[in-house]
Write an enzyme that holds these catalytic residues in place. Structure first.
Site, short mmCIF file in Angstrom:
data_model
loop_
_atom_site.label_atom_id
_atom_site.label_comp_id
_atom_site.label_asym_id
_atom_site.label_seq_id
_atom_site.Cartn_x
_atom_site.Cartn_y
_atom_site.Cartn_z
N THR A 118 0.81 -1.21 0.00
CA THR A 118 0.00 0.00 0.00
C THR A 118 0.85 1.27 0.00
OG1 THR A 118 -1.59 1.28 1.33
CG2 THR A 118 -0.11 -0.16 2.53
N TYR A 157 -2.02 0.41 9.91
CA TYR A 157 -2.25 -0.29 8.65
C TYR A 157 -1.00 -0.21 7.78
CZ TYR A 157 -3.80 -0.99 3.84
OH TYR A 157 -3.90 -1.40 2.53
#
Length: 345
Positions: free
Chosen positions: A133, A157
């Site tokens: 990501t 995250y």
């Protein structure tokens, strides 16, 4: 599946076994399964179906209901199906939730990935593609952001994904396995043929939320943060069509097969950003409606702007974006939302 090597000779890029797709019953994973099957690959999906849907798995693939952290089941699945490559999508993906429940993210993303990689190494799987990501960059020092720029995640995250990237680098140095970590920017849209799309209840993706509002599933769209240092005060993101992203995974797999001693980390984006308000304007255009917008405070862990420098992926792969059009992305997402309504989901 043959490609031309850097010396001009043709090199074999065809995998000699099956591809395991973890999280293949989820949004991005199900599109990767479609892309692989369309390209003639044999696919086995591993998904615990906590957030995924068995009906979202293409009929050409085999579904094994299991958790990626279950090393023995994963090892057995690799052996029984002759798996020679893994595409790893399974994990948790909601940034604000990662801030409020970081242990969930270090368990589902980092610890589970470590178990999966252990199983892959133990069974001699030579190729691994990781769903990473842009959140690994945190708040980038420059935009567009390049792969070599500092990694400083501002939420668990992003950190949980970065930790997995670091594991892969170390493991590839110690074992006969190569990898490609693909750093996604904002994934949106749906399969243009209507075979899959974003189906998660309570999804936090902006375009998904907006088309839900357009079809009556939501009463409004929240705009979280209007005081960012951007052109209109709202967050700017690089939106990539999920089918383009899936195609990049197939191309990355073929690169790993062709160059088994090389690993790669590549941004997956279009190199162009749109603000929240610009996206909502696109939804209004496509739907010929005016979606209600409610201005809210910033969410925890959201940077002002994330846009990819995609020069590296364009240089490394024969992949080229085919659906780089915001209105088109919205149209595909809207069509899928309407299909879900017809399916009663």
């Amino acid at each position: 599946m043959d490609g031309q090597g850097s010396d001009g000779r043709m090199s074999d890029t065809r995998l000699s076994g099956k591809v395991m797709v973890t999280g293949g019953a989820g949004y991005i994973g199900s599109h990767a399964v479609l892309a692989l099957a369309d390209a003639g690959y044999d696919v086995v999906v591993v998904d615990n179906l906590v957030t995924g849907f068995a009906w979202a798995v293409d009929s050409r693939a085999t579904l094994v209901e299991a958790d990626v952290s279950d090393i023995e089941t994963i090892r057995t699945t690799i052996r029984e199906h002759g798996v020679r490559a893994i595409m790893h999508f399974a994990g948790s993906v909601v940034v604000p939730e990662s801030v409020s429940d970081p242990l969930k993210y270090y368990r589902n993303n980092t610890a589970a990935s470590r178990a999966l990689i252990e199983a892959a190494v133990a069974e001699g799987v030579p190729h691994f593609i990781f769903s990473s990501t842009a959140a690994t960059y945190g708040t980038p020092e420059r935009v567009p952001v390049q792969e070599g720029d500092p990694k400083a995640p501002i939420n668990p995250y992003g950190m949980s994904k970065l930790m997995t990237e670091i594991m892969l680098k170390d493991i590839a140095a110690a074992h006969p396995i190569n990898y490609c970590a693909l750093r996604y920017f904002n994934v949106a849209g749906a399969d243009p043929a209507g075979r899959s799309g974003q189906s998660t209840v309570g999804a936090t993706h902006l375009i998904k939320i907006a088309v839900e509002a357009a079809t009556g599933k939501r009463g409004h769209v929240g705009v979280y943060g209007t005081d960012f240092a951007t052109r209109d005060g709202t967050g700017v993101r690089d939106y990539i069509h999920v089918s383009d992203l899936a195609a990049a995974h197939v191309a990355a797999l073929e690169l790993l097969v062709a160059e088994p001693s090389e690993s790669h980390t590549l941004n997956c984006g279009y190199g162009r950003g749109f603000s929240v308000l610009e996206v909502l304007d696109a939804v209004d255009r496509v739907t010929n409606m005016t979606i209600e917008r409610r201005m809210e405070g910033r969410r925890a862990g959201d940077p002002a702007e994330l846009v990819a420098d995609n020069g590296a992926i364009l240089a490394a792969l024969p992949w080229r974006p085919e659906r780089d059009n915001l209105d088109g992305i919205v149209r595909d997402a809207l069509a899928w939302e309407r299909k879900l309504a017809e399916m009663g989901k």
